[in-house]
Design a protein around this motif. Structure first.
Motif, mmCIF file in Angstrom:
data_model
loop_
_atom_site.group_PDB
_atom_site.id
_atom_site.type_symbol
_atom_site.label_atom_id
_atom_site.label_comp_id
_atom_site.label_asym_id
_atom_site.label_seq_id
_atom_site.Cartn_x
_atom_site.Cartn_y
_atom_site.Cartn_z
ATOM 1 N N MET A 114 13.175 5.625 1.479
ATOM 2 C CA MET A 114 12.034 4.465 1.420
ATOM 3 C C MET A 114 11.834 3.288 0.576
ATOM 4 O O MET A 114 10.623 2.123 1.215
ATOM 5 C CB MET A 114 12.305 3.748 2.676
ATOM 6 N N ALA A 115 10.138 3.952 0.934
ATOM 7 C CA ALA A 115 9.155 3.587 -0.565
ATOM 8 C C ALA A 115 9.207 2.739 -1.632
ATOM 9 O O ALA A 115 8.739 2.725 -2.644
ATOM 10 C CB ALA A 115 7.928 4.439 0.050
ATOM 11 N N THR A 116 10.582 3.386 -2.484
ATOM 12 C CA THR A 116 10.651 2.978 -3.675
ATOM 13 C C THR A 116 11.317 1.772 -3.976
ATOM 14 O O THR A 116 11.865 1.204 -2.572
ATOM 15 C CB THR A 116 11.598 4.263 -4.785
ATOM 16 N N VAL A 117 11.696 1.075 -5.119
ATOM 17 C CA VAL A 117 11.903 -0.078 -5.076
ATOM 18 C C VAL A 117 13.338 -0.231 -4.528
ATOM 19 O O VAL A 117 13.631 -1.115 -3.664
ATOM 20 C CB VAL A 117 11.275 -0.798 -6.988
ATOM 21 N N SER A 118 14.236 0.972 -4.766
ATOM 22 C CA SER A 118 15.748 0.578 -4.498
ATOM 23 C C SER A 118 15.526 0.840 -2.914
ATOM 24 O O SER A 118 16.396 0.232 -2.841
ATOM 25 C CB SER A 118 16.155 1.794 -5.177
ATOM 26 N N GLY A 119 14.727 1.437 -1.868
ATOM 27 C CA GLY A 119 15.036 2.203 -1.035
ATOM 28 C C GLY A 119 14.825 1.158 -0.568
ATOM 29 O O GLY A 119 15.429 0.195 0.601
ATOM 30 N N LEU A 120 13.293 -0.119 -0.724
ATOM 31 C CA LEU A 120 12.783 -1.571 0.183
ATOM 32 C C LEU A 120 14.038 -2.590 -0.092
ATOM 33 O O LEU A 120 13.784 -3.306 0.180
ATOM 34 C CB LEU A 120 12.036 -2.053 -0.631
ATOM 35 N N LEU A 121 14.650 -2.476 -1.584
ATOM 36 C CA LEU A 121 15.750 -3.740 -1.315
ATOM 37 C C LEU A 121 17.049 -2.807 -0.801
ATOM 38 O O LEU A 121 17.231 -3.843 -0.522
ATOM 39 C CB LEU A 121 16.190 -3.305 -3.313
ATOM 40 N N LEU A 152 0.662 -0.688 0.039
ATOM 41 C CA LEU A 152 -0.002 0.132 0.232
ATOM 42 C C LEU A 152 1.035 1.484 0.004
ATOM 43 O O LEU A 152 -0.136 2.373 -0.367
ATOM 44 C CB LEU A 152 -0.646 -0.035 1.155
ATOM 45 N N THR A 153 1.980 0.895 0.408
ATOM 46 C CA THR A 153 2.936 1.981 0.728
ATOM 47 C C THR A 153 4.018 2.775 -0.467
ATOM 48 O O THR A 153 4.572 3.204 -0.323
ATOM 49 C CB THR A 153 3.829 1.996 2.228
ATOM 50 N N ARG A 154 3.729 1.723 -1.432
ATOM 51 C CA ARG A 154 5.295 1.326 -1.955
ATOM 52 C C ARG A 154 4.857 2.326 -3.236
ATOM 53 O O ARG A 154 3.938 3.229 -3.009
ATOM 54 C CB ARG A 154 5.707 0.447 -2.636
ATOM 55 N N ALA A 155 5.885 3.296 -3.529
ATOM 56 C CA ALA A 155 5.565 4.228 -4.466
ATOM 57 C C ALA A 155 5.289 4.244 -5.536
ATOM 58 O O ALA A 155 5.818 3.296 -6.287
ATOM 59 C CB ALA A 155 7.366 5.224 -4.658
ATOM 60 N N LYS A 156 4.592 4.854 -6.461
ATOM 61 C CA LYS A 156 3.826 4.558 -7.738
ATOM 62 C C LYS A 156 5.100 5.058 -8.601
ATOM 63 O O LYS A 156 5.712 6.130 -8.766
ATOM 64 C CB LYS A 156 1.778 5.043 -7.533
ATOM 65 N N PRO A 157 4.436 5.360 -9.344
ATOM 66 C CA PRO A 157 4.561 5.685 -10.836
ATOM 67 C C PRO A 157 4.576 7.241 -10.731
ATOM 68 O O PRO A 157 2.990 7.765 -10.823
ATOM 69 C CB PRO A 157 4.331 4.863 -12.020
ATOM 70 N N GLY A 158 6.089 8.061 -11.079
ATOM 71 C CA GLY A 158 5.392 9.519 -10.951
ATOM 72 C C GLY A 158 4.620 9.927 -9.907
ATOM 73 O O GLY A 158 4.951 11.252 -9.450
ATOM 74 N N GLN A 159 4.882 9.346 -8.694
ATOM 75 C CA GLN A 159 4.140 9.564 -7.696
ATOM 76 C C GLN A 159 5.704 10.392 -6.717
ATOM 77 O O GLN A 159 6.901 9.343 -6.464
ATOM 78 C CB GLN A 159 3.976 8.585 -6.651
ATOM 79 N N VAL A 160 5.455 11.047 -6.071
ATOM 80 C CA VAL A 160 6.814 11.903 -4.853
ATOM 81 C C VAL A 160 6.675 11.333 -3.609
ATOM 82 O O VAL A 160 5.280 11.820 -2.856
ATOM 83 C CB VAL A 160 6.876 14.085 -4.801
#
Length: 302
Positions: free
Chosen positions: A155-162, A143-151
């Motif tokens: 840490m909510a981005t794929v890179s941050g979670l990885l 639910l909290t992951r970054a969506k495309p184009g969202q600011v």
């Protein structure tokens, strides 16, 4: 006379939004799980202690998060709240899935002997709720992951979670290293340990700077440095992925097959195999991280 601050003192969205509801479920399922184990299910040894730590730790931090958001106290903390909650959700997901696998593996049995049917039933119920704990933490990450184009927070981005997953996998590697892996036998395998340690430390530092929101205070471009580090980590893990299997499983240095006299749980070959597998897992994670890090920008104040 009391002044009107222009807004409510309590943030009801903290418990009524989809993320808030998921966090309430985390508290409920987590409390149920460790209560079942503590009341009648029971636990022992390092595995059981780890599972209890996971459930109580995740429960306590989730209560802290909901309390801070409900009362707006998180605005008083000198951390990047969005980065903190995203990082914790990912960490809790990894820890809870580990506990959900370990507890039934070591403590659940189909028969009643010798623990008794009541204890068996409590352990089965605890295992079910442990699985639900993992599901609701994974739901928060979704639910909290970054969506495309969202600011959003880094840490909510794929890179941050990885980054969280990479550090967690490194901890698994360290656990296998200290379990009689014989890594000190060759200089080459010691190099691999240095690779694991260096990448783990730098990854933790990246997470720490993101969570504390101090990236803007650094004198060098933090986001570019992270990309350069990720590229370096890929190269380092490539070297470890080549060196470790050669010096552990090649017949010239080690054994290509598991020795028949190795005791279960105390076999260096088993630890070496675990390290080799998770070396390739982390290599893949760093490659994916490098690919995604080309398309994001850091936001330290969210």
């Amino acid at each position: 006379m009391m002044e009107n601050t222009g807004g409510p003192y309590l943030n009801t969205a903290a418990v009524t939004s989809p993320v808030g509801i998921v966090r309430l479920l985390q508290i409920m399922f987590g409390c149920t799980t460790f209560s079942l184990v503590a009341h009648q299910g029971g636990f022992s040894a390092a595995y059981g202690t780890f599972c209890m730590f996971v459930w109580t730790f995740c429960f306590a931090v989730t209560v802290f998060i909901i309390t801070c958001e409900f009362t707006h106290l998180h605005s008083c903390l000198s951390i990047s709240w969005g980065n903190f909650t995203a990082a914790f959700a990912m960490l809790a997901t990894l820890m809870s899935v580990t506990a959900a696998v370990i507890y039934p593996l070591y403590f659940v049995q189909l028969g009643c002997y010798p623990i008794g049917c009541e204890v068996r039933d409590f352990r089965i119920a605890a295992s079910v709720f442990a699985g639900l704990v993992f599901v609701v933490y994974a739901a928060e990450v979704f639910l909290t992951r970054a969506k495309p184009g969202q600011v959003t927070s880094y840490m909510a981005t794929v890179s941050g979670l990885l980054k969280i997953v990479q550090a967690f996998v490194a901890c698994i590697i360290f656990g296998a290293l200290v379990n009689d892996s014989q890594y000190s036998k060759y200089v080459a395998t010691q190099w691999c340990v240095a690779v694991y340690s260096f990448c783990f430390v730098v990854t933790v530092v990246v997470v720490a700077f993101s969570v504390t929101g101090k990236t803007a205070l650094l004198w060098f471009p933090f986001e570019r440095s992270v990309v350069v580090y990720t590229f370096g980590a890929v190269l380092l893990y490539v070297s470890a992925a080549v060196i470790w299997p050669v010096f552990c499983f090649d017949s010239k240095y080690g054994s290509p097959q598991r020795p028949g006299l190795c005791a279960r749980g105390r076999c260096p070959w088993d630890s070496q195999l675990v390290i080799a597998i998770f070396t390739y897992v982390n290599l893949l994670l760093y490659v994916v991280d490098l690919a995604y890090s080309q398309r994001i920008r850091f936001v330290s104040h969210l």
